[in-house]
Motif scaffolding. Sequence first.
Motif, short mmCIF file in Angstrom:
data_model
loop_
_atom_site.label_atom_id
_atom_site.label_comp_id
_atom_site.label_asym_id
_atom_site.label_seq_id
_atom_site.Cartn_x
_atom_site.Cartn_y
_atom_site.Cartn_z
N VAL A 173 0.84 -1.20 0.00
CA VAL A 173 0.00 0.00 0.00
C VAL A 173 0.87 1.25 0.00
N LEU A 174 1.95 1.26 0.77
CA LEU A 174 2.85 2.40 0.83
C LEU A 174 3.52 2.64 -0.52
N VAL A 175 3.95 1.60 -1.19
CA VAL A 175 4.56 1.72 -2.53
C VAL A 175 3.53 2.24 -3.52
N ALA A 176 2.29 1.75 -3.47
CA ALA A 176 1.24 2.20 -4.37
C ALA A 176 0.94 3.68 -4.16
N ILE A 177 0.89 4.10 -2.90
CA ILE A 177 0.63 5.52 -2.60
C ILE A 177 1.78 6.38 -3.11
N MET A 178 3.00 5.96 -2.88
CA MET A 178 4.15 6.72 -3.34
C MET A 178 4.15 6.81 -4.88
N TYR A 179 3.83 5.70 -5.53
CA TYR A 179 3.78 5.73 -6.99
C TYR A 179 2.67 6.67 -7.48
N GLY A 180 1.50 6.56 -6.90
CA GLY A 180 0.35 7.34 -7.35
C GLY A 180 0.48 8.83 -7.09
N PHE A 181 1.07 9.20 -5.95
CA PHE A 181 1.11 10.61 -5.59
C PHE A 181 2.45 11.29 -5.83
N ILE A 182 3.51 10.52 -6.03
CA ILE A 182 4.83 11.14 -6.23
C ILE A 182 5.40 10.81 -7.61
N TRP A 183 5.58 9.52 -7.89
CA TRP A 183 6.26 9.13 -9.12
C TRP A 183 5.45 9.43 -10.38
N ALA A 184 4.19 9.11 -10.43
CA ALA A 184 3.38 9.31 -11.63
C ALA A 184 3.30 10.79 -12.02
N PRO A 185 3.02 11.73 -11.11
CA PRO A 185 3.01 13.14 -11.52
C PRO A 185 4.36 13.62 -12.03
N LEU A 186 5.45 13.18 -11.37
CA LEU A 186 6.77 13.57 -11.85
C LEU A 186 7.05 12.99 -13.24
N ASP A 187 6.62 11.79 -13.46
CA ASP A 187 6.83 11.16 -14.77
C ASP A 187 6.02 11.86 -15.86
N ARG A 188 4.79 12.26 -15.55
CA ARG A 188 3.97 13.01 -16.52
C ARG A 188 4.64 14.33 -16.87
N ASN A 189 5.15 15.04 -15.85
CA ASN A 189 5.84 16.30 -16.09
C ASN A 189 7.09 16.08 -16.93
N HIS A 190 7.79 14.98 -16.68
CA HIS A 190 8.99 14.67 -17.46
C HIS A 190 8.62 14.44 -18.93
N ASP A 191 7.55 13.69 -19.17
CA ASP A 191 7.11 13.44 -20.55
C ASP A 191 6.70 14.73 -21.24
N ALA A 192 6.00 15.59 -20.51
CA ALA A 192 5.59 16.87 -21.09
C ALA A 192 6.81 17.73 -21.42
N MET A 193 7.78 17.74 -20.54
CA MET A 193 9.01 18.51 -20.80
C MET A 193 9.78 17.93 -21.98
N ALA A 194 9.85 16.62 -22.08
CA ALA A 194 10.54 16.00 -23.21
C ALA A 194 9.85 16.34 -24.52
N THR A 195 8.53 16.34 -24.53
CA THR A 195 7.78 16.72 -25.73
C THR A 195 8.02 18.19 -26.06
N SER A 196 8.05 19.02 -25.05
CA SER A 196 8.30 20.45 -25.25
C SER A 196 9.70 20.68 -25.82
N VAL A 197 10.68 19.98 -25.31
CA VAL A 197 12.05 20.10 -25.82
C VAL A 197 12.09 19.65 -27.28
N ASP A 198 11.43 18.57 -27.60
CA ASP A 198 11.39 18.10 -28.99
C ASP A 198 10.75 19.15 -29.90
N ASP A 199 9.66 19.76 -29.43
CA ASP A 199 9.00 20.81 -30.22
C ASP A 199 9.93 22.00 -30.45
N TRP A 200 10.63 22.42 -29.40
CA TRP A 200 11.56 23.54 -29.53
C TRP A 200 12.69 23.21 -30.49
#
Length: 163
Positions: free
Chosen positions: A23-50
């Motif tokens: 449960v602790l790993v699932a919470i950490m993934y859901g509230f910490i890792w997944a948002p950071l990963d989404r932001n990373h993907d968005a930044m990578a897409t933005s860099v590619d666009d630039w």
Amino acid sequence: MKDWFESLESREQLFVGLGAVIVLVAIMYGFIWAPLDRNHDAMATSVDDWQRSLAELRPLKGLAQSDSQASGSTAKAGRQAPIIVVDQTLRSRGLEQFRRRSQPTSSNGIRVEFENVAFDELVLWLGDLSDQHAMHVQAGSLSTGSQPAPGRVNATLTLERAL
């Protein structure tokens, strides 16, 4: 809660402990890792666009440099009086003989009258004035030429320099 946990058998304690870790790993993934990963993907897409945009703009860099050099020559021509600009450009196009009158209208304007001038040459001359000296037609009138020849016109043009 501690008393409850200690009251469990060792096998049950192991099962509850593993469940808590999962449960602790699932919470950490859901509230910490997944948002950071989404932001990373968005930044990578933005860099590619630039990077793609920069690649498209690189060929235009040479055009901008040539335009700035051309605007430098336009700025030099901008210091000349309109009557001088008109006189020089008419001579360079061979249209001086068709000019009947030139009269300054303001510090940046001039009125020029032509008689029996070739329409095509007049338009080319106006293009030169626009491109090289930032002078544009503010008012004008055209009529058929005094001699019956095709493509010949009488023209009265008021030209102004764009500032």
